[in-house]
Design a protein around this motif. Structure first.
Motif, mmCIF file in Angstrom:
data_model
loop_
_atom_site.group_PDB
_atom_site.id
_atom_site.type_symbol
_atom_site.label_atom_id
_atom_site.label_comp_id
_atom_site.label_asym_id
_atom_site.label_seq_id
_atom_site.Cartn_x
_atom_site.Cartn_y
_atom_site.Cartn_z
ATOM 1 N N ALA A 69 0.830 -1.211 0.000
ATOM 2 C CA ALA A 69 0.000 0.000 0.000
ATOM 3 C C ALA A 69 0.862 1.258 0.000
ATOM 4 O O ALA A 69 0.602 2.212 -0.740
ATOM 5 C CB ALA A 69 -0.931 -0.007 1.203
ATOM 6 N N LEU A 70 1.913 1.257 0.825
ATOM 7 C CA LEU A 70 2.753 2.447 0.949
ATOM 8 C C LEU A 70 3.623 2.660 -0.282
ATOM 9 O O LEU A 70 3.865 3.792 -0.692
ATOM 10 C CB LEU A 70 3.616 2.334 2.206
ATOM 11 N N GLN A 71 4.090 1.578 -0.896
ATOM 12 C CA GLN A 71 4.886 1.719 -2.113
ATOM 13 C C GLN A 71 4.054 2.301 -3.245
ATOM 14 O O GLN A 71 4.557 3.044 -4.078
ATOM 15 C CB GLN A 71 5.461 0.351 -2.519
ATOM 16 N N GLU A 72 2.763 1.988 -3.243
ATOM 17 C CA GLU A 72 1.871 2.533 -4.261
ATOM 18 C C GLU A 72 1.762 4.049 -4.129
ATOM 19 O O GLU A 72 1.527 4.757 -5.112
ATOM 20 C CB GLU A 72 0.474 1.910 -4.118
ATOM 21 N N TYR A 73 1.959 4.544 -2.909
ATOM 22 C CA TYR A 73 1.871 5.983 -2.656
ATOM 23 C C TYR A 73 3.254 6.606 -2.482
ATOM 24 O O TYR A 73 3.476 7.441 -1.623
ATOM 25 C CB TYR A 73 0.996 6.253 -1.431
ATOM 26 N N ALA A 74 4.202 6.153 -3.316
ATOM 27 C CA ALA A 74 5.520 6.784 -3.409
ATOM 28 C C ALA A 74 6.297 6.748 -2.116
ATOM 29 O O ALA A 74 6.758 7.777 -1.616
ATOM 30 C CB ALA A 74 5.391 8.223 -3.911
ATOM 31 N N ALA A 75 6.450 5.561 -1.561
ATOM 32 C CA ALA A 75 7.251 5.420 -0.352
ATOM 33 C C ALA A 75 8.204 4.234 -0.496
ATOM 34 O O ALA A 75 7.839 3.187 -1.043
ATOM 35 C CB ALA A 75 6.353 5.216 0.864
ATOM 36 N N PHE A 79 -8.028 0.527 8.817
ATOM 37 C CA PHE A 79 -7.848 1.887 8.332
ATOM 38 C C PHE A 79 -7.642 1.827 6.822
ATOM 39 O O PHE A 79 -7.318 0.774 6.263
ATOM 40 C CB PHE A 79 -6.644 2.553 8.996
ATOM 41 N N SER A 80 -7.840 2.960 6.153
ATOM 42 C CA SER A 80 -7.644 2.997 4.705
ATOM 43 C C SER A 80 -6.215 3.418 4.390
ATOM 44 O O SER A 80 -5.627 4.240 5.103
ATOM 45 C CB SER A 80 -8.631 3.968 4.057
#
Length: 241
Positions: free
Chosen positions: A24-30, A107-108
């Motif tokens: 999830a976090l990699q999808e949001y540039a992390a 959580f989302s």
């Protein structure tokens, strides 16, 4: 997403949860590092340049409260706690131990990323000395440096305590400050009824700066825990050099 990539550390013993968070976090540039134990997490946090740390309370080798304190012994980067527990005493204890946020499961992913970025921006501003000094809150204009306030163009009088409370909350904008943390920051003491002192002064402050004090937009209550300042439109504020 156009924001700068963040380097995050997940401290979580459940492999499936770690994988879900990482994806999830990699999808949001992390960029994400992972640790399965508190000890491994502490070692990684001490040698890596991180933007934020995400940790679970149910680790096998150390209570989450102790892990927060250990992290705060050497790093000031934002720490966000993930937990299925909703009780207020646990949340208060973790925030007092140094956690910046407490996010309950489920959580989302977009909400989690948004909260991480908000805390990273606040931390970066504080580190760079760019905390806001002038704010526009609806028809209220505040100059924290000069301690000047107007409402609809008319002078507005804030007491010294109200100015101090406001400055502390604005500096820590977006972060829930517990009753104890605010009491220490404003009155510099641990004894006394923190909840009562804060309730009285914040009630007066809200009456002066909020359009509807009964439904505050800027100084928000986290029931049983404390208060936080919700950041207005940045275009309506001026930061210090």
């Amino acid at each position: 997403m156009t924001d700068v990539r963040l380097h995050l550390l997940i401290i979580e013993d459940d492999e499936h949860v770690r994988r879900a968070l990482r994806e999830a976090l990699q999808e949001y540039a992390a960029d994400v590092s992972e640790a399965a134990t508190a000890r491994e997490g502490l070692a990684m946090a001490s040698r890596q340049a991180l933007d934020a740390i995400i940790l679970d309370l149910g680790l096998p080798d150390m209570p989450g409260l102790d892990l927060c304190r250990s992290l705060r012994a050497f790093t000031q980067v934002p720490v966000l706690v993930l937990s299925a527990m909703h009780d207020e005493p646990t949340k208060v204890a973790l925030l007092n131990a140094g956690a910046d946020d407490y996010i309950t499961k489920p959580f989302s992913s977009p909400e989690l990323v948004a909260r991480i970025r908000a805390h990273v921006r606040r931390f970066t501003d504080r580190r760079n000395g760019t905390s806001p000094v002038r704010l526009r809150l609806g028809d209220v204009e505040l100059d924290l440096q000069q301690r000047l306030a107007t409402r609809a163009g008319h002078p507005l009088r804030l007491t010294p305590t109200e100015w101090t409370l406001l400055r502390v909350l604005v500096t820590q904008r977006g972060r829930t400050m517990t009753h104890r943390q605010l009491f220490l920051a404003v009155w510099n003491r641990e004894y006394g009824d923190a909840s009562l002192h804060l309730r009285v002064h914040l009630t007066h402050l809200r009456r002066k700066i909020e359009a509807n004090p009964a439904e505050p937009r800027y100084i928000v209550t986290d029931p049983g825990v404390g208060y936080r300042f919700e950041w207005p439109d940045p275009a309506s504020s001026t930061t210090s050099p």
